[in-house]
Design a protein around this motif. Structure first.
Motif, PDB file in Angstrom:
ATOM      1  N   VAL A  14      -7.462   2.877  -2.963  1.00  0.00           N
ATOM      2  CA  VAL A  14      -7.880   2.939  -4.015  1.00  0.00           C
ATOM      3  C   VAL A  14      -6.756   1.086  -4.625  1.00  0.00           C
ATOM      4  O   VAL A  14      -6.299   1.090  -4.707  1.00  0.00           O
ATOM      5  CB  VAL A  14      -7.756   4.171  -5.332  1.00  0.00           C
ATOM      6  CG1 VAL A  14      -7.407   3.746  -6.528  1.00  0.00           C
ATOM      7  CG2 VAL A  14      -7.968   4.886  -4.810  1.00  0.00           C
ATOM      8  N   TYR A  15      -7.873   0.413  -5.335  1.00  0.00           N
ATOM      9  CA  TYR A  15      -7.842  -0.681  -6.017  1.00  0.00           C
ATOM     10  C   TYR A  15      -7.811  -0.868  -7.555  1.00  0.00           C
ATOM     11  O   TYR A  15      -9.551  -0.607  -7.803  1.00  0.00           O
ATOM     12  CB  TYR A  15      -7.791  -2.137  -5.604  1.00  0.00           C
ATOM     13  CG  TYR A  15      -8.192  -2.295  -3.934  1.00  0.00           C
ATOM     14  CD1 TYR A  15      -7.372  -2.546  -3.417  1.00  0.00           C
ATOM     15  CD2 TYR A  15      -8.885  -1.930  -3.748  1.00  0.00           C
ATOM     16  CE1 TYR A  15      -7.056  -2.950  -2.060  1.00  0.00           C
ATOM     17  CE2 TYR A  15      -8.684  -1.840  -1.759  1.00  0.00           C
ATOM     18  CZ  TYR A  15      -7.615  -2.568  -1.445  1.00  0.00           C
ATOM     19  OH  TYR A  15      -7.947  -2.789   0.152  1.00  0.00           O
ATOM     20  N   SER A  16      -6.699  -0.345  -8.160  1.00  0.00           N
ATOM     21  CA  SER A  16      -7.160  -0.396  -9.901  1.00  0.00           C
ATOM     22  C   SER A  16      -6.694  -1.262 -10.717  1.00  0.00           C
ATOM     23  O   SER A  16      -5.970  -2.325 -10.043  1.00  0.00           O
ATOM     24  CB  SER A  16      -6.239   1.381  -9.799  1.00  0.00           C
ATOM     25  OG  SER A  16      -4.923   1.468  -9.932  1.00  0.00           O
ATOM     26  N   GLY A  17      -7.375  -0.699 -12.067  1.00  0.00           N
ATOM     27  CA  GLY A  17      -6.597  -2.228 -12.886  1.00  0.00           C
ATOM     28  C   GLY A  17      -7.193  -3.793 -12.180  1.00  0.00           C
ATOM     29  O   GLY A  17      -6.397  -4.817 -12.805  1.00  0.00           O
ATOM     30  N   LEU A  18      -8.089  -3.392 -12.489  1.00  0.00           N
ATOM     31  CA  LEU A  18      -8.880  -4.890 -11.757  1.00  0.00           C
ATOM     32  C   LEU A  18      -9.856  -5.635 -13.014  1.00  0.00           C
ATOM     33  O   LEU A  18     -10.540  -4.695 -14.373  1.00  0.00           O
ATOM     34  CB  LEU A  18     -10.087  -4.435 -10.521  1.00  0.00           C
ATOM     35  CG  LEU A  18      -8.939  -4.379  -9.451  1.00  0.00           C
ATOM     36  CD1 LEU A  18     -10.165  -3.837  -8.166  1.00  0.00           C
ATOM     37  CD2 LEU A  18      -7.885  -4.671  -8.901  1.00  0.00           C
ATOM     38  N   SER A  19      -9.581  -7.463 -12.854  1.00  0.00           N
ATOM     39  CA  SER A  19     -10.351  -7.957 -14.112  1.00  0.00           C
ATOM     40  C   SER A  19     -12.008  -7.354 -13.298  1.00  0.00           C
ATOM     41  O   SER A  19     -12.335  -7.063 -11.939  1.00  0.00           O
ATOM     42  CB  SER A  19     -10.202  -9.073 -14.464  1.00  0.00           C
ATOM     43  OG  SER A  19     -10.567  -9.613 -13.039  1.00  0.00           O
ATOM     44  N   SER A  59      -3.438   1.066  -3.538  1.00  0.00           N
ATOM     45  CA  SER A  59      -2.846  -0.553  -3.355  1.00  0.00           C
ATOM     46  C   SER A  59      -2.612  -0.671  -4.520  1.00  0.00           C
ATOM     47  O   SER A  59      -2.946  -0.843  -5.268  1.00  0.00           O
ATOM     48  CB  SER A  59      -3.892  -1.606  -3.427  1.00  0.00           C
ATOM     49  OG  SER A  59      -3.383  -3.089  -3.365  1.00  0.00           O
ATOM     50  N   GLY A  60      -1.157  -1.486  -4.360  1.00  0.00           N
ATOM     51  CA  GLY A  60      -0.195  -1.046  -5.787  1.00  0.00           C
ATOM     52  C   GLY A  60       0.533  -0.251  -6.587  1.00  0.00           C
ATOM     53  O   GLY A  60      -0.095   1.064  -5.656  1.00  0.00           O
ATOM     54  N   SER A  61       1.751  -0.306  -7.532  1.00  0.00           N
ATOM     55  CA  SER A  61       2.390   1.404  -7.846  1.00  0.00           C
ATOM     56  C   SER A  61       1.443   2.849  -8.311  1.00  0.00           C
ATOM     57  O   SER A  61       0.276   2.369  -9.062  1.00  0.00           O
ATOM     58  CB  SER A  61       2.935   1.018  -8.892  1.00  0.00           C
ATOM     59  OG  SER A  61       3.727   1.624  -9.704  1.00  0.00           O
ATOM     60  N   GLY A  80      -4.603  -6.418  -8.789  1.00  0.00           N
ATOM     61  CA  GLY A  80      -5.412  -7.944  -8.727  1.00  0.00           C
ATOM     62  C   GLY A  80      -4.458  -8.634  -7.811  1.00  0.00           C
ATOM     63  O   GLY A  80      -5.008  -9.907  -6.934  1.00  0.00           O
ATOM     64  N   ALA A  81      -3.739  -8.195  -6.952  1.00  0.00           N
ATOM     65  CA  ALA A  81      -2.419  -8.696  -5.630  1.00  0.00           C
ATOM     66  C   ALA A  81      -4.122  -9.202  -4.921  1.00  0.00           C
ATOM     67  O   ALA A  81      -4.330  -7.881  -3.886  1.00  0.00           O
ATOM     68  CB  ALA A  81      -1.679  -8.353  -5.453  1.00  0.00           C
ATOM     69  N   GLY A  82      -3.567 -10.211  -3.696  1.00  0.00           N
ATOM     70  CA  GLY A  82      -4.209  -9.803  -2.704  1.00  0.00           C
ATOM     71  C   GLY A  82      -6.209 -10.458  -2.641  1.00  0.00           C
ATOM     72  O   GLY A  82      -6.869 -10.118  -2.352  1.00  0.00           O
ATOM     73  N   THR A  83      -6.719 -10.623  -4.389  1.00  0.00           N
ATOM     74  CA  THR A  83      -8.058 -10.797  -5.210  1.00  0.00           C
ATOM     75  C   THR A  83      -8.218 -12.445  -5.555  1.00  0.00           C
ATOM     76  O   THR A  83      -8.883 -12.092  -6.192  1.00  0.00           O
ATOM     77  CB  THR A  83      -8.062  -9.859  -5.771  1.00  0.00           C
ATOM     78  OG1 THR A  83      -7.435  -9.427  -7.035  1.00  0.00           O
ATOM     79  CG2 THR A  83      -7.867  -8.871  -5.349  1.00  0.00           C
ATOM     80  N   ALA A  84      -7.373 -13.301  -5.000  1.00  0.00           N
ATOM     81  CA  ALA A  84      -7.190 -15.011  -6.044  1.00  0.00           C
ATOM     82  C   ALA A  84      -8.499 -15.289  -5.299  1.00  0.00           C
ATOM     83  O   ALA A  84      -8.692 -16.066  -5.722  1.00  0.00           O
ATOM     84  CB  ALA A  84      -5.968 -15.042  -5.438  1.00  0.00           C
ATOM     85  N   TYR A 141       0.965  -1.294  -0.043  1.00  0.00           N
ATOM     86  CA  TYR A 141       0.037  -0.285  -0.152  1.00  0.00           C
ATOM     87  C   TYR A 141       0.971   1.279  -0.234  1.00  0.00           C
ATOM     88  O   TYR A 141       2.049   1.343   0.435  1.00  0.00           O
ATOM     89  CB  TYR A 141      -0.858  -0.279   0.819  1.00  0.00           C
ATOM     90  CG  TYR A 141      -1.558  -0.807   1.184  1.00  0.00           C
ATOM     91  CD1 TYR A 141      -2.980  -0.841   1.050  1.00  0.00           C
ATOM     92  CD2 TYR A 141      -1.827  -2.278   2.088  1.00  0.00           C
ATOM     93  CE1 TYR A 141      -4.213  -2.039   0.411  1.00  0.00           C
ATOM     94  CE2 TYR A 141      -2.588  -3.459   1.832  1.00  0.00           C
ATOM     95  CZ  TYR A 141      -3.848  -2.727   1.391  1.00  0.00           C
ATOM     96  OH  TYR A 141      -5.017  -4.292   1.613  1.00  0.00           O
ATOM     97  N   PHE A 142       0.336   2.277  -0.857  1.00  0.00           N
ATOM     98  CA  PHE A 142       1.192   3.568  -0.907  1.00  0.00           C
ATOM     99  C   PHE A 142       0.429   4.524  -0.329  1.00  0.00           C
ATOM    100  O   PHE A 142      -1.021   4.829  -1.220  1.00  0.00           O
ATOM    101  CB  PHE A 142       1.789   4.195  -2.048  1.00  0.00           C
ATOM    102  CG  PHE A 142       2.384   2.800  -2.507  1.00  0.00           C
ATOM    103  CD1 PHE A 142       3.920   2.440  -2.451  1.00  0.00           C
ATOM    104  CD2 PHE A 142       2.070   1.365  -3.348  1.00  0.00           C
ATOM    105  CE1 PHE A 142       4.825   1.596  -2.905  1.00  0.00           C
ATOM    106  CE2 PHE A 142       2.752   0.674  -3.168  1.00  0.00           C
ATOM    107  CZ  PHE A 142       4.288   0.887  -3.734  1.00  0.00           C
ATOM    108  N   LEU A 143       0.293   5.262   1.073  1.00  0.00           N
ATOM    109  CA  LEU A 143       0.038   6.894   0.687  1.00  0.00           C
ATOM    110  C   LEU A 143       0.643   7.769  -0.136  1.00  0.00           C
ATOM    111  O   LEU A 143       1.588   8.160   0.391  1.00  0.00           O
ATOM    112  CB  LEU A 143      -0.102   6.840   1.901  1.00  0.00           C
ATOM    113  CG  LEU A 143      -0.297   7.756   3.251  1.00  0.00           C
ATOM    114  CD1 LEU A 143      -2.176   7.657   3.071  1.00  0.00           C
ATOM    115  CD2 LEU A 143      -0.029   8.239   4.510  1.00  0.00           C
TER     116      LEU A 143
END
Length: 307
Positions: free
Chosen positions: A72-77, A34-36, A43-47, A3-5
């Motif tokens: 924010v969780y971006s770039g997801l299927s 979440s993510g860069s 998608g990390a952590g969503t398996a 995670y990045f603040l």
């Protein structure tokens, strides 16, 4: 799970979304990504449902601890986004938004595919022009120089200058040499450099992962006589190189929707899930407007897109 603040206007990727949508900055304060904050895939952590619950719990706890206005969780299927949407509600987020925010462009690669097959699968209306541009650049002496891992480091300043200039033509400064240098350490990183008599006419920075080549950033020297041909040329040479590496798909990333459509790439919607720790109605409305604006643009190029 990283995670990045990040300050309200500190995320290059999200700033590019706001610029593309033509909206004012959405966030009233710092945000937890979440993510860069430079990337467009997540998608990390969503398996699994269980891992998504843990991911949502950790994000909301950190947001409370550091005073973040959103996670924010971006770039997801669609599947990944569905899991995080359910998880956010279970973990007590005041509001959960599941929004379409982006379009990636993909083409499958057959194991025995050569250049003739690539052209055959390119839409007929644009095949001739694309082949002509590729042939002219090749006959003029443009050559591909693939640089993997740390081999690319001496060439990073030159490429980054082109990538910065190309991004600024589209309205948002996305890249910097420090970022590209660090990403050279990521397994599968490659800089596909197009050179003419030693001069860097253009390049595409990507990552080869799980038999897919992801094209992440490009830069073109439009002052060079071959600059106007270099993008189409690289978009042909990149899959040729990927096939040699055993890839079965190429993901050409976002932006340039019309050009990628002409080259036979099909659109794939990417979604963003946002967990708001408080019932921030104004922020939620602004986010929904951003998604609608981006959708209007995407649907002009891909009218049947499930936005």
């Amino acid at each position: 799970m990283p995670y990045f603040l990040v300050p309200a206007r500190g995320c290059p990727y999200w700033s590019s979304q706001e610029t593309d949508a033509g909206v004012a900055p959405v966030w009233p304060g710092p945000v937890l990504y979440s993510g860069s904050p430079h990337g467009q895939y997540g998608g990390a952590g969503t398996a699994t449902d269980a891992s998504a619950l843990l991911t949502a719990h950790a994000g909301l706890r950190l947001a409370e601890e550091y005073g973040a206005h959103a996670v924010v969780y971006s770039g997801l299927s669609a599947e990944q986004a569905g899991r995080l949407t359910t998880a956010g509600r279970h973990q007590g987020a005041a509001r959960v938004l599941n929004l379409a925010t982006d379009v990636a462009h993909v083409r499958d690669l057959a194991p025995d595919q050569g250049l003739d097959r690539w052209w055959a699968d390119t839409p007929a209306g644009h095949r001739r022009d694309a082949r002509r541009q590729w042939r002219r650049a090749t006959e003029a002496g443009l050559t591909l120089n693939p640089l993997t891992g740390t081999r690319m480091l001496p060439h990073v300043p030159e490429f980054t200058a082109l990538a910065v200039g190309t991004a600024e033509r589209h309205g948002t400064a996305l890249y910097g040499p420090d970022m590209v240098e660090r990403l050279a350490q990521v397994p599968g990183a490659v800089l596909l450099a197009a050179r003419h008599q030693g001069h860097l006419v253009g390049g595409m920075y990507g990552f080869l992962h799980d038999r897919c080549l992801y094209l992440w950033a490009s830069g073109i020297d439009y002052r060079h006589p071959l600059g106007r041909l270099a993008y189409t040329w690289l978009m042909t040479e990149a899959p040729r190189w990927a096939l040699d590496q055993g890839a079965r798909r190429i993901d050409a990333g976002r932006a340039n929707c019309q050009a990628k459509k002409r080259l036979g790439y099909r659109p794939q919607v990417l979604r963003t899930v946002i967990h708001l720790p408080t019932d921030a109605a104004t922020t939620a409305d602004a986010l929904t407007t951003l998604s609608h604006r981006l959708g209007d643009q995407a649907l002009r190029h891909h009218p049947d897109l499930p936005w």
